[in-house]
Design a protein around this motif. Structure first.
Motif, PDB file in Angstrom:
ATOM      1  N   CYS A 175      -6.992   4.774  34.208  1.00 45.04           N
ATOM      2  CA  CYS A 175      -7.769   5.397  35.281  1.00 45.04           C
ATOM      3  C   CYS A 175      -7.131   6.752  35.583  1.00 45.04           C
ATOM      4  O   CYS A 175      -6.153   6.840  36.322  1.00 45.04           O
ATOM      5  CB  CYS A 175      -7.755   4.481  36.492  1.00 45.04           C
ATOM      6  SG  CYS A 175      -8.582   5.182  37.899  1.00 45.04           S
ATOM      7  N   ARG A 176      -7.601   7.779  34.939  1.00 42.97           N
ATOM      8  CA  ARG A 176      -7.106   9.156  35.113  1.00 42.97           C
ATOM      9  C   ARG A 176      -5.638   9.337  34.746  1.00 42.97           C
ATOM     10  O   ARG A 176      -4.943  10.165  35.331  1.00 42.97           O
ATOM     11  CB  ARG A 176      -7.322   9.630  36.548  1.00 42.97           C
ATOM     12  CG  ARG A 176      -8.771   9.677  36.935  1.00 42.97           C
ATOM     13  CD  ARG A 176      -8.889  10.139  38.349  1.00 42.97           C
ATOM     14  NE  ARG A 176     -10.270  10.271  38.736  1.00 42.97           N
ATOM     15  CZ  ARG A 176     -10.668  10.912  39.796  1.00 42.97           C
ATOM     16  NH1 ARG A 176      -9.817  11.522  40.569  1.00 42.97           N
ATOM     17  NH2 ARG A 176     -11.944  10.994  40.092  1.00 42.97           N
ATOM     18  N   ALA A 177      -5.107   8.534  33.876  1.00 42.98           N
ATOM     19  CA  ALA A 177      -3.762   8.737  33.313  1.00 42.98           C
ATOM     20  C   ALA A 177      -3.870   8.263  31.866  1.00 42.98           C
ATOM     21  O   ALA A 177      -4.631   7.345  31.581  1.00 42.98           O
ATOM     22  CB  ALA A 177      -2.732   7.935  34.083  1.00 42.98           C
ATOM     23  N   PRO A 178      -3.118   8.894  30.957  1.00 46.75           N
ATOM     24  CA  PRO A 178      -3.377   8.618  29.540  1.00 46.75           C
ATOM     25  C   PRO A 178      -2.974   7.223  29.076  1.00 46.75           C
ATOM     26  O   PRO A 178      -1.997   6.665  29.565  1.00 46.75           O
ATOM     27  CB  PRO A 178      -2.527   9.671  28.830  1.00 46.75           C
ATOM     28  CG  PRO A 178      -1.514  10.100  29.814  1.00 46.75           C
ATOM     29  CD  PRO A 178      -2.081   9.899  31.169  1.00 46.75           C
ATOM     30  N   LEU A 179      -3.726   6.686  28.146  1.00 44.27           N
ATOM     31  CA  LEU A 179      -3.416   5.386  27.532  1.00 44.27           C
ATOM     32  C   LEU A 179      -4.210   5.221  26.248  1.00 44.27           C
ATOM     33  O   LEU A 179      -5.407   5.522  26.212  1.00 44.27           O
ATOM     34  CB  LEU A 179      -3.773   4.243  28.494  1.00 44.27           C
ATOM     35  CG  LEU A 179      -2.909   2.997  28.344  1.00 44.27           C
ATOM     36  CD1 LEU A 179      -1.474   3.258  28.763  1.00 44.27           C
ATOM     37  CD2 LEU A 179      -3.460   1.860  29.179  1.00 44.27           C
ATOM     38  N   ILE A 180      -3.523   4.756  25.210  1.00 46.28           N
ATOM     39  CA  ILE A 180      -4.211   4.462  23.944  1.00 46.28           C
ATOM     40  C   ILE A 180      -3.868   3.040  23.510  1.00 46.28           C
ATOM     41  O   ILE A 180      -2.843   2.497  23.907  1.00 46.28           O
ATOM     42  CB  ILE A 180      -3.795   5.452  22.826  1.00 46.28           C
ATOM     43  CG1 ILE A 180      -2.262   5.453  22.648  1.00 46.28           C
ATOM     44  CG2 ILE A 180      -4.224   6.874  23.128  1.00 46.28           C
ATOM     45  CD1 ILE A 180      -1.803   4.935  21.362  1.00 46.28           C
ATOM     46  N   VAL A 181      -4.734   2.480  22.673  1.00 49.88           N
ATOM     47  CA  VAL A 181      -4.459   1.164  22.080  1.00 49.88           C
ATOM     48  C   VAL A 181      -4.244   1.398  20.591  1.00 49.88           C
ATOM     49  O   VAL A 181      -4.912   2.243  19.981  1.00 49.88           O
ATOM     50  CB  VAL A 181      -5.649   0.209  22.340  1.00 49.88           C
ATOM     51  CG1 VAL A 181      -5.508  -1.076  21.530  1.00 49.88           C
ATOM     52  CG2 VAL A 181      -5.739  -0.109  23.829  1.00 49.88           C
ATOM     53  N   ALA A 182      -3.299   0.659  19.991  1.00 52.09           N
ATOM     54  CA  ALA A 182      -2.997   0.883  18.576  1.00 52.09           C
ATOM     55  C   ALA A 182      -2.903  -0.454  17.846  1.00 52.09           C
ATOM     56  O   ALA A 182      -2.522  -1.466  18.435  1.00 52.09           O
ATOM     57  CB  ALA A 182      -1.664   1.622  18.457  1.00 52.09           C
ATOM     58  N   LEU A 207      -8.666   5.166  25.046  1.00 48.71           N
ATOM     59  CA  LEU A 207      -9.379   4.591  26.187  1.00 48.71           C
ATOM     60  C   LEU A 207      -9.972   5.710  27.040  1.00 48.71           C
ATOM     61  O   LEU A 207      -9.422   6.805  27.112  1.00 48.71           O
ATOM     62  CB  LEU A 207      -8.425   3.783  27.065  1.00 48.71           C
ATOM     63  CG  LEU A 207      -7.840   2.495  26.479  1.00 48.71           C
ATOM     64  CD1 LEU A 207      -7.075   1.740  27.554  1.00 48.71           C
ATOM     65  CD2 LEU A 207      -8.939   1.597  25.947  1.00 48.71           C
ATOM     66  N   ASP A 208     -11.093   5.412  27.676  1.00 49.63           N
ATOM     67  CA  ASP A 208     -11.656   6.327  28.670  1.00 49.63           C
ATOM     68  C   ASP A 208     -11.276   5.823  30.057  1.00 49.63           C
ATOM     69  O   ASP A 208     -10.803   4.698  30.213  1.00 49.63           O
ATOM     70  CB  ASP A 208     -13.177   6.385  28.517  1.00 49.63           C
ATOM     71  CG  ASP A 208     -13.566   7.181  27.285  1.00 49.63           C
ATOM     72  OD1 ASP A 208     -13.033   8.285  27.106  1.00 49.63           O
ATOM     73  OD2 ASP A 208     -14.371   6.673  26.480  1.00 49.63           O
ATOM     74  N   ASP A 209     -11.543   6.668  31.064  1.00 47.27           N
ATOM     75  CA  ASP A 209     -11.218   6.252  32.429  1.00 47.27           C
ATOM     76  C   ASP A 209     -12.003   5.000  32.807  1.00 47.27           C
ATOM     77  O   ASP A 209     -13.137   4.804  32.358  1.00 47.27           O
ATOM     78  CB  ASP A 209     -11.547   7.382  33.411  1.00 47.27           C
ATOM     79  CG  ASP A 209     -10.483   8.471  33.347  1.00 47.27           C
ATOM     80  OD1 ASP A 209      -9.381   8.180  32.849  1.00 47.27           O
ATOM     81  OD2 ASP A 209     -10.764   9.597  33.772  1.00 47.27           O
ATOM     82  N   LYS A 232     -15.610  -0.218  21.427  1.00 50.89           N
ATOM     83  CA  LYS A 232     -14.872   1.047  21.285  1.00 50.89           C
ATOM     84  C   LYS A 232     -14.518   1.258  19.826  1.00 50.89           C
ATOM     85  O   LYS A 232     -14.198   0.304  19.106  1.00 50.89           O
ATOM     86  CB  LYS A 232     -13.561   0.979  22.077  1.00 50.89           C
ATOM     87  CG  LYS A 232     -13.702   0.706  23.538  1.00 50.89           C
ATOM     88  CD  LYS A 232     -13.958   1.926  24.369  1.00 50.89           C
ATOM     89  CE  LYS A 232     -12.901   2.986  24.296  1.00 50.89           C
ATOM     90  NZ  LYS A 232     -13.328   4.235  24.963  1.00 50.89           N
ATOM     91  N   LYS A 233     -14.535   2.530  19.418  1.00 46.73           N
ATOM     92  CA  LYS A 233     -14.258   2.754  18.002  1.00 46.73           C
ATOM     93  C   LYS A 233     -12.750   2.951  17.733  1.00 46.73           C
ATOM     94  O   LYS A 233     -12.003   3.392  18.604  1.00 46.73           O
ATOM     95  CB  LYS A 233     -15.091   3.915  17.466  1.00 46.73           C
ATOM     96  CG  LYS A 233     -14.759   5.281  17.972  1.00 46.73           C
ATOM     97  CD  LYS A 233     -15.560   6.306  17.152  1.00 46.73           C
ATOM     98  CE  LYS A 233     -15.075   7.678  17.402  1.00 46.73           C
ATOM     99  NZ  LYS A 233     -15.580   8.621  18.205  1.00 46.73           N
ATOM    100  N   ARG A 234     -12.377   2.599  16.504  1.00 46.63           N
ATOM    101  CA  ARG A 234     -11.003   2.831  16.065  1.00 46.63           C
ATOM    102  C   ARG A 234     -10.980   4.133  15.281  1.00 46.63           C
ATOM    103  O   ARG A 234     -11.883   4.377  14.486  1.00 46.63           O
ATOM    104  CB  ARG A 234     -10.529   1.703  15.148  1.00 46.63           C
ATOM    105  CG  ARG A 234     -10.440   0.367  15.834  1.00 46.63           C
ATOM    106  CD  ARG A 234      -9.950  -0.680  14.866  1.00 46.63           C
ATOM    107  NE  ARG A 234      -9.858  -1.977  15.529  1.00 46.63           N
ATOM    108  CZ  ARG A 234      -9.093  -2.968  15.118  1.00 46.63           C
ATOM    109  NH1 ARG A 234      -8.367  -2.831  14.029  1.00 46.63           N
ATOM    110  NH2 ARG A 234      -9.050  -4.110  15.768  1.00 46.63           N
TER     111      ARG A 234
END
Ligand code: G6P
Length: 608
Positions: A175-182, A207-209, A232-234
């Motif tokens: 939520c308005r701070a960066p984060l990715i999934v791997a 990820l999006d907000d 969500k796409k990879r």
């Protein structure tokens, strides 16, 4: 600012988490912690200070069992840096553990509500409030509990959550701070950015907000806070694992200084075709022709890029340009309208003030263009148009290669506008384009001869204060040189528009006070040299940074002279910033400073 890593897989989690946190150290932090789920529930170990302290306390992770875990580096906002305030935090007597980046704005309200329902708190942090809230919402399903809590919480944050009753699962929220999934061969991860996972994989989901990820060893699913499932796409990141290591250099900062020629080349090549600058893809021609006013909004070094760009845009494209600190823009009732172009400059693409300024500019109806280094970052996503600087991951807190790539983009913008608006002669246009193309080679020359800067730095490193002076773009550059020095060497310095020095600050000049004069604008050289002579007359020791062809103009009023290759005046900041970066670097080296991780600073400032 704060780093988050999560891992659910087949291997012991703690060493993988420590490794990921190491890659996120650059974001700035003052304590760190880990949580893993072992046989007897959630195990947490944290330590104030550098990651080395946490490594020692956990014997490089060996003391922590479990293949599912969370890691965190904390940059203090609510509550001082201490073992107690470090993350992970727990709720419900250790049933839920969370790590958190950002701020939960209504945490006091939530805390009161929870206190009234019998919950007590052990720390001063907003993070513990979030942990307690999630636990309070837990009725047998951790995803539902997190979603319910997210619907209550306001602010900008990223969360990683685990629950001892669902030991196979991690939850991550953006939520308005960066984060990715791997996705790795032996499990799945999430992290504040790609550098933390590059060693294991290139397969990423951005990820999006307001998105929640549920991560297990074999799977990752995505939901809205209302539990609607998302697909969500990879993607495969182009970044290489070497982007996040030192490549044989003693510090990331020096490595990144040497990467500047490539950063500039990669950033500009896409936009120069057949000796013409073409930005129509990101700044439509029709709009570019009728822009009434440009606002450049940014923080820190990115703001200094804006300062240099203002001189160039006004001179070449004759378009009024205002440079505003992002933290001031929102509250200044800016005179922005539909004919305004608001350019946001940000390396990280996550700076909270810049992001909010962008939202304000859009609300006011302006066209927005961001110049961003991190793909998929919040600022890039929220702007109408984006130009990516291709500097690659920047790990040292003090920016160098991203700054140079930003400068190059701003030169492209000035030239593109000047061409469309017919304010530059075809001869001058051609000279600037060919000089832009020659820039990487000129930067390489300065970097190769870096010993020329190392020697004078040795003469100055013991001083307690230092001044920078310059006019126009040289002034903009002085601001950046001064900031670099302060950031990493802790030597106090100030940058002055050369003509202003005598209106007060000259009283600080004493016998031996170093003054760096930046003299690269030929038409202003005489003026700045006179200012240099004023301070020399009062005992200052002057080091002048100038173009090779201008050496004779400055020599008589300089104790040391550093020269850089000549180029068009509009591009002089791009070449002359390099000796200033190296100067700060060597001074910090001689002073024994922690160059890549200066005290109190964060690379990505996600709080206002
Ligand atoms: C922090 C960094 C600076 C940076 C500024 C703006 O203060 O320490 O190096 O210039 O933020 O960051 P941005 O990512 O928006 O360019």
């Amino acid at each position: 600012m704060c780093g988050i890593v999560g891992y659910a897989g087949e291997n012991n989690a703690a060493p993988i988490l420590l490794d990921g946190l190491e890659k996120l150290e650059y974001r700035g932090y003052d304590s760190a912690g880990l949580a893993t789920i072992g046989k007897s529930g959630i195990d947490i170990i944290k330590a104030k200070g550098r990651l080395a302290a946490l490594k020692e306390r956990t014997e490089n992770g060996k003391l922590m069992q479990g293949t599912v875990g969370l890691g965190h580096t904390r940059w203090a906002t609510h509550g001082k840096p201490s073992d107690e305030n470090s993350h992970p935090h727990t709720g419900g007597n250790g049933r839920v553990a969370i790590v958190h980046n950002g701020i939960i704005e209504n945490y006091n309200e939530i805390k009161e509500m929870l206190k009234n329902r019998g919950r007590s708190f052990y720390s001063e942090t907003d993070t513990e409030v979030a942990a307690q809230l999630i636990d309070y919402c837990y009725k047998g399903n951790i995803l539902e509990a997190v979603a319910e809590a997210v619907r209550e919480m306001r602010g900008s944050y990223a969360l990683g959550v685990m629950c001892s009753e669902e030991p196979e699962t991690l939850i991550a929220v953006k939520c308005r701070a960066p984060l990715i999934v791997a996705y790795t061969e032996n499990g799945n991860m999430f992290a504040s950015d790609v550098t933390a996972v590059l060693k294991y994989t290139k397969e990423i989901t951005y990820l999006d907000d307001d998105e929640i990820a549920v991560i297990t060893k074999t799977d990752a699913e995505f939901y809205t806070p209302f539990l609607d499932k998302l697909s969500k796409k990879r993607e495969l990141t182009k970044l290489d694992v070497s982007a996040a290591d030192k490549g044989g250099f003693e510090h990331y900062m020096l490595k990144e200084i040497t990467e500047q020629p490539e950063a500039v080349r990669r950033t500009t090549e896409k936009f120069i075709k057949n000796s013409r600058v073409d930005l129509s893809e990101v700044l439509p021609e029709a709009f570019a022709r009728k822009i009434g006013k440009i606002f450049i909004v940014a923080c820190g070094s990115s703001y200094h890029v804006g300062m240099a760009a203002k001189y160039n845009i006004e001179k070449l494209a004759r378009t009024p340009t205002e440079v505003v600190y992002a933290s001031e823009f929102r509250y200044s009732d800016p005179l922005v309208d539909k004919a305004s172009l608001v350019i946001l400059i940000s390396q990280s693409g996550e700076t909270a003030d810049t992001l909010e300024a962008l939202r304000e500019a859009k609300r006011l109806g302006a066209e927005t263009l961001s110049v961003v280094n991190v793909k998929g970052s919040s600022i890039a996503k929220a702007s109408e148009h984006v130009i990516y600087t291709k500097a690659g991951p920047e790990i040292a807190v003090a920016t160098t290669k991203a700054y140079s790539a930003q400068l190059a983009v701003m030169a492209l913008i000035a030239l593109y506008l000047a061409d469309l608006r017919g304010t530059v002669s075809s001869e001058e246009y051609s000279v600037i384009v060919s000089e832009l193309e020659a820039l990487p080679e000129k930067l390489e020359r300065i970097i190769k001869n870096r010993a020329d800067i190392q020697y004078p730095a040795y003469r100055y490193f013991n001083n307690e204060k230092l001044f920078f002076i310059g006019r126009n773009t040289d002034y903009a550059l002085s601001l950046e040189g001064s900031l670099k020095l302060k950031e990493i060497s802790y030597m106090h310095s100030e940058a002055y528009a050369a003509g202003e020095l005598k209106h007060g600050t000259i009283s600080l000049i004493e016998e031996g006070t170093p003054v760096i004069a930046v003299v690269t604008c030929r038409r202003l050289a005489e003026k700045t040299v006179s200012n240099a002579s004023e301070v020399r007359a009062r005992g200052a020791r002057v080091m002048t940074v100038t173009a090779e062809s201008m050496r004779s103009l400055v020599e008589h009023e300089s104790d040391d002279v550093i020269t850089v290759p000549d180029t068009h005046e509009a591009l002089m900041p791009s070449v002359s910033v390099v000796p200033l970066q190296l100067f700060a670097y060597y001074i910090a080296l001689y002073r024994g400073c922690d160059i890549d991780k200066p005290r109190n600073l964060a690379k990505s400032v996600t709080v206002e």
